[in-house]
Design an enzyme around this catalytic site. Structure first.
Site, PDB file in Angstrom:
ATOM      1  N   GLU A 126      20.149 -10.810 -42.833  1.00 54.75           N
ATOM      2  CA  GLU A 126      20.792  -9.508 -42.960  1.00 54.75           C
ATOM      3  C   GLU A 126      22.309  -9.553 -42.926  1.00 54.75           C
ATOM      4  O   GLU A 126      22.984  -8.811 -43.621  1.00 54.75           O
ATOM      5  CB  GLU A 126      20.284  -8.558 -41.862  1.00 54.75           C
ATOM      6  CG  GLU A 126      18.837  -8.146 -42.085  1.00 54.75           C
ATOM      7  CD  GLU A 126      18.358  -7.152 -41.043  1.00 54.75           C
ATOM      8  OE1 GLU A 126      19.133  -6.258 -40.670  1.00 54.75           O
ATOM      9  OE2 GLU A 126      17.210  -7.277 -40.600  1.00 54.75           O
ATOM     10  N   ASP A 155      11.685  -7.062 -36.619  1.00 54.48           N
ATOM     11  CA  ASP A 155      11.141  -5.778 -36.196  1.00 54.48           C
ATOM     12  C   ASP A 155      10.710  -4.986 -37.426  1.00 54.48           C
ATOM     13  O   ASP A 155      10.760  -5.481 -38.558  1.00 54.48           O
ATOM     14  CB  ASP A 155      12.155  -4.993 -35.358  1.00 54.48           C
ATOM     15  CG  ASP A 155      13.443  -4.703 -36.101  1.00 54.48           C
ATOM     16  OD1 ASP A 155      13.578  -5.120 -37.266  1.00 54.48           O
ATOM     17  OD2 ASP A 155      14.336  -4.054 -35.522  1.00 54.48           O
ATOM     18  N   TYR A 175      16.698 -11.316 -29.631  1.00 55.27           N
ATOM     19  CA  TYR A 175      16.814 -10.083 -30.416  1.00 55.27           C
ATOM     20  C   TYR A 175      16.848  -8.859 -29.516  1.00 55.27           C
ATOM     21  O   TYR A 175      16.075  -8.754 -28.562  1.00 55.27           O
ATOM     22  CB  TYR A 175      15.656  -9.983 -31.407  1.00 55.27           C
ATOM     23  CG  TYR A 175      15.845  -8.907 -32.442  1.00 55.27           C
ATOM     24  CD1 TYR A 175      16.952  -8.928 -33.285  1.00 55.27           C
ATOM     25  CD2 TYR A 175      14.936  -7.878 -32.572  1.00 55.27           C
ATOM     26  CE1 TYR A 175      17.137  -7.943 -34.238  1.00 55.27           C
ATOM     27  CE2 TYR A 175      15.101  -6.888 -33.534  1.00 55.27           C
ATOM     28  CZ  TYR A 175      16.212  -6.926 -34.357  1.00 55.27           C
ATOM     29  OH  TYR A 175      16.407  -5.949 -35.298  1.00 55.27           O
ATOM     30  N   ARG A 181      16.505  -5.473 -30.135  1.00 60.52           N
ATOM     31  CA  ARG A 181      15.739  -4.241 -30.366  1.00 60.52           C
ATOM     32  C   ARG A 181      14.279  -4.526 -30.029  1.00 60.52           C
ATOM     33  O   ARG A 181      13.537  -5.060 -30.842  1.00 60.52           O
ATOM     34  CB  ARG A 181      15.891  -3.763 -31.814  1.00 60.52           C
ATOM     35  CG  ARG A 181      17.306  -3.317 -32.134  1.00 60.52           C
ATOM     36  CD  ARG A 181      17.424  -2.708 -33.520  1.00 60.52           C
ATOM     37  NE  ARG A 181      18.799  -2.307 -33.784  1.00 60.52           N
ATOM     38  CZ  ARG A 181      19.728  -3.079 -34.345  1.00 60.52           C
ATOM     39  NH1 ARG A 181      19.400  -4.301 -34.709  1.00 60.52           N
ATOM     40  NH2 ARG A 181      20.944  -2.645 -34.531  1.00 60.52           N
ATOM     41  N   HIS A 231       7.633  -7.799 -29.075  1.00 59.83           N
ATOM     42  CA  HIS A 231       8.724  -8.759 -28.996  1.00 59.83           C
ATOM     43  C   HIS A 231       8.983  -9.188 -27.556  1.00 59.83           C
ATOM     44  O   HIS A 231       8.570  -8.527 -26.609  1.00 59.83           O
ATOM     45  CB  HIS A 231      10.017  -8.139 -29.549  1.00 59.83           C
ATOM     46  CG  HIS A 231       9.985  -7.953 -31.029  1.00 59.83           C
ATOM     47  ND1 HIS A 231      10.779  -7.052 -31.676  1.00 59.83           N
ATOM     48  CD2 HIS A 231       9.232  -8.543 -31.988  1.00 59.83           C
ATOM     49  CE1 HIS A 231      10.528  -7.100 -32.964  1.00 59.83           C
ATOM     50  NE2 HIS A 231       9.592  -7.990 -33.171  1.00 59.83           N
TER      51      HIS A 231
END
Length: 908
Positions: free
Chosen positions: A7, A82, A303, A305, A350
């Site tokens: 990203e 995600d 990560y 989130r 997660h």
């Protein structure tokens, strides 16, 4: 060759180093497509087909990736792990399919939870397909948000001028804030008293006890109501002898909290560091993407989130080793702690947010100040989560006099083993009694002397307003939204001016209260907490494969569309009367004489009512225009002779009086009197009620000297002009985005803003094709009326006629009716000759009659020809294929590249 897509460019650079020369790593820069920002991009009548659009920058990214893929053997989609990351991979795959560049190219999806060499290489060994259940959950959520926003917001604009938008989760969050404010306003403050006594043991050790029983009865919090009553009891207590009747020591354990989730990280960063949710996520993103360590960029945290609180087995082992090394084996529990989350379908299971290396202590990494503070918080919380519980002994001592008229109690605690508290203690949103005082050695039967007795006055307190931390916590408890969206939701409420911040707490604005009251009155089901939480659960079922997303959308749209349709016949007067009732305690406060709070004090016969105007809602009299009484919601009243005039104070250096006044062009501040007076108009975003001496002096001090320009030494000024805030260097002016910049902009940024303006030829930049606002639909034609930003300022358009927003109208408050009036006036106005257009044969300008249009039936001649090309060019720029030229003429040339760079696709 294999192509990897992530990203962000920072992540791409790092991962390229991990993978080596056989891989090309490119960045998508987030989403490459989104729903077109216009009505009709989600089509319920066509099976909820969705129309996706790529902006010019995204198209450039797609082209770069498509070019790289043409010669590749495999495409590896490695976006974030995600639901949103899954959607980005799916969008990119669909865009590449449309370009037909994937023939003989294998496509796989990989996901890693940390940007470290081991995590990335391990993920590359475990490719999978795109998880379409997660994608469908994304599609359902995106369609729901779009349908609510594009259906409900126009209703607000038509029925409640001055409102900006409504959203599926945004509106429910605003309701939470408004309801808390109503609780505070309804709260009746009560006075109560308590009594504390300074006591002393037989060994002369002091301690404090409080009165808890009187005449054999336990005292409630509000039992002592008056000062006289309390002082009389205190005087009697001071004369008695007290003896210890019981000593109870109770050992307890306090376990550490689990490592951070997105929600708890936002809460704790707000409490301990003062960060907003959006600031926390910005910093966490940087820590996730990493810093350079030993010549290699390495992610510092996993990560960010996530709703999960579990940690990977290798992380648990490393955390225990780090604790043993740093704190000693005594601080390790017998077994690793394994936490489970209470949240349903926790961000697709997660890991919790944790350091990628527990031996990398905060002091061992060079980071910017705020990054360091957040990393330290994450590191301490994760390490503490695996440490031994703290062992605490809580002690309660009860004392009585011989007649048992008075009962006193002392509480204290002693930490026997600090455990995780040696490293970390969780913050609280609001202060609580801890009973944490340490007590001396006290034995049953001890006679304790009274040294002093203190009556203490208290007042009951209303519930506190929400802070960011407590609001996020409440939203999570109710199941409203998802933690990854909280930061953007809270920011939208600020940007829409639905809330303001008061010492770090949310305060609803009058605009926010009105929108909430409207939605509760006419769309109550859709702002109910249970309905919103249930919808989130259904979305989670979609992502888990337990529900088809089209079924969810069909069920929602059936009732929601009917509710929207039912508003078409509702008159604005009915809406205002409903709001009068819903907001009555706030906008019509009770009168001291007990009279009708809605009776007009100016004419005596009219009744107050909520009214709407171009500057928002206000209170007016029903006898208007005969009675001109008005007042702002919660503000000062204005009548035939009343105004906002009044002194604000004196200038600290000159002693001249500074006052707020009202003139024919609006409110302004003035310093001094007569001809020597200095005046400054209030910016449109500043209400008269918000002006104090400090703000007035800031305005009167403009233009402000920012500093000397480094090229020629000429002073750069910051000030306010006809067109808003600006910076000036010699004859070059550059617009600033908001009023606060005028007072805060520094020299470096001012120079950069001026340089950017100069690089564009000193001219205003070309207007964006994105509307500032969609005002609604024209009743006669159904055309969408949009507020746009143009080269010479804001204008409104129905797609055929453009009309400038005239002076005196605030674009931010412009209503549909005002926009239609502007367009109608523009259609009936004489056409102005374009620059460079030749006159007729006589050399005079050809002025068509009012209302004349170019095209069939128009006058012939050069002027008519010039006008006839104008609508054709406009149509061409809006609808022609990107590869076709726009034809001869001057109008369409600049617009064409922007249209060629926009790609629209329909997909289900």
């Amino acid at each position: 060759m294999q192509v990897v897509v992530v990203e962000s460019p920072a992540k791409a650079k790092t991962i390229n180093k991990y993978l080596g020369k056989d891989f090309i790593v490119l960045a998508s820069f987030g989403h490459v497509r989104d729903l077109a920002s216009r009505d009709g991009s989600v089509k319920p009548e066509s099976g909820f087909a969705m129309e996706w659009e790529s902006e010019p920058r995204a198209l450039a990214r797609i082209r770069d990736i498509a070019d790289a893929v043409k010669g590749a053997s495999r495409l590896i989609l490695a976006t974030d792990p995600d639901r949103e990351g899954e959607a980005i991979s799916w969008h990119l795959l669909e865009a590449l399919k449309n370009r037909r560049v994937l023939k003989d190219v294998a496509v796989v999806r990989v996901a890693f939870n940390a940007i470290t060499r081991d995590a990335v290489l391990d993920a590359m060994r475990k490719p999978r397909a795109i998880d379409m259940e997660l994608v469908e959950a994304y599609l359902a959520r995106r369609a729901l948000d779009y349908l609510v926003g594009f259906s409900l917001s126009p209703v607000l604009w038509r029925k409640l001028p001055g409102s900006k938008s409504a959203g599926r989760v945004q509106s429910v969050s605003l309701r939470l804030i408004c309801e808390r404010e109503y609780e505070i306003e309804r709260f009746k403050i009560e006075e109560y008293w308590s009594i504390e006594a300074d006591l002393q043991t037989p060994e002369n050790k002091p301690f404090i006890a409080r009165l808890v029983a009187l005449a054999g009865k336990t005292l409630g919090k509000l039992d002592l109501r008056t000062e006289a009553q309390t002082r009389e009891i205190a005087a009697r207590l001071a004369k008695v002898a007290l003896r210890v009747v019981s000593v109870e020591a109770k050992p307890t354990k306090r376990n550490p909290p689990p490592p951070f989730t997105t929600s708890t990280l936002q809460q704790e960063a707000a409490r301990k560091l003062g960060f907003s949710a959006s600031r926390t996520m910005q910093l966490a993103q940087k820590l996730y993407e990493g810093v350079e360590i030993g010549g290699e960029t390495t992610g510092l945290i996993t990560y960010m989130r996530t709703d999960g609180v579990a940690m990977a087995e290798e992380a648990l082992s490393q955390a225990r080793r780090a604790i043993g090394t740093r704190f000693g084996e005594n601080y390790l529990p017998d077994h690793a702690r394994r936490y489970t989350t209470k949240a349903k379908n926790a961000q697709e299971a997660h890991e919790a947010i944790r350091p990628t290396d527990f031996f990398r202590a905060p002091g061992a990494v060079r980071l910017e100040n705020d990054q360091h503070r957040l990393y330290e918080l994450i590191w301490k919380r994760a390490v503490a989560s695996q440490m031994r519980a703290a062992e605490i002994e809580k002690t309660t001592v009860d004392l009585e006099d011989a007649t048992r008229q008075f009962g006193l109690r002392a509480n204290g605690q002693v930490i026997l083993f600090d455990g995780f508290l040696s490293l970390y203690q969780e913050g609280r949103d609001d202060a609580e009694d801890e009973d944490g005082a340490r007590l001396p050695v006290i034995r049953k039967g001890d006679a304790c002397a009274i040294r002093d007795v203190r009556p203490q006055q208290h007042f009951t307190q209303p519930p506190p307003r929400f802070s960011e931390a407590s609001l996020v916590k409440r939203m999570e408890e109710l199941g409203i939204g998802r933690p990854s969206t909280y930061a953007s939701i809270l920011q939208v409420l600020r940007d829409r001016d639905y809330v303001t911040m008061d010492r770090g707490r949310f305060l609803p604005s009058d605009k926010g209260r009105i929108v909430t009251a409207f939605l509760e009155s006419f769309f109550r089901r859709y702002v109910e907490y249970e309905f919103t939480a249930d919808l989130e659960e259904q979305l989670d079922k979609v992502s888990a494969g337990g529900l088809k997303y089209l079924k969810l959308l069909e069920d929602f749209w059936r009732d929601f569309a009917a509710a929207i349709a039912g508003m078409s016949e509702l008159r604005i007067t009915d809406v205002l009367e409903a709001l009068n009732l819903a907001l009555a305690p706030h906008i019509f406060p009770a009168r001291e004489d007990g009279g009708d709070p809605r009776q007009c004090p100016l004419c005596g016969t009219g009744r107050h009512s909520l009214k709407t105007g171009k500057f928002g809602a206000f209170i007016g009299c029903s006898n208007y225009p005969e009675c001109k009484y008005t007042r702002q919601l919660g503000g000062e009243e204005k009548g035939a002779e009343a105004g906002p005039d009044g002194p604000l104070g004196s200038h600290p250096e000159t002693g001249l009086e500074v006052s707020l006044k009202s003139g024919r062009f609006g409110p302004y501040v003035q310093m001094g009197e007569a001809a020597e007076a200095k005046r400054a108009s209030l910016p449109k975003s500043w209400s008269p009620a918000s002006i104090d001496l400090e703000k007035a002096l800031k305005l009167l001090a403009l233009p402000r000297e920012v500093g000397p320009h480094p090229e020629d030494g000429a002073t750069i000024l910051a000030g306010l002009g006809r067109f808003g805030p600006y910076v000036q260097h010699n004859k070059l002016y550059a617009t600033l985005p908001n009023i606060d910049d005028v007072f805060e902009i520094g020299l470096n940024r001012a120079v950069a803003v001026l340089a950017d303006k100069k690089s564009n030829g000193g001219r205003p930049q070309r207007a964006s094709g994105t509307p500032l606002r969609i005002l609604g639909a024209a009743p006669e034609t159904g055309s969408e009326i949009r507020l746009m930003s143009g080269q010479y300022g804001p204008y409104v358009t129905d797609g055929k006629t453009n009309a400038t927003v005239t002076r005196g109208l605030d674009p931010a408050q412009l209503t549909l009716e005002e926009a239609l009036a502007l367009i109608k006036a523009r259609e009936g106005a004489p056409k102005k000759p374009r620059r460079g257009a030749k006159a007729g044969a006589s050399g005079k300008k050809a002025a068509p009659k009012a209302g004349a249009r170019s095209g069939a039936g128009a006058k012939s001649g050069p002027k008519a020809a010039t006008n006839s090309r104008k609508p054709a060019a406009a149509k061409a720029s809006a609808s022609k294929s990107a590869n076709k030229p726009s034809g001869a003429g001057t109008a369409p040339k600049k617009a064409a590249p922007r249209k060629r760079a926009t790609e629209t696709e329909s997909a289900n």
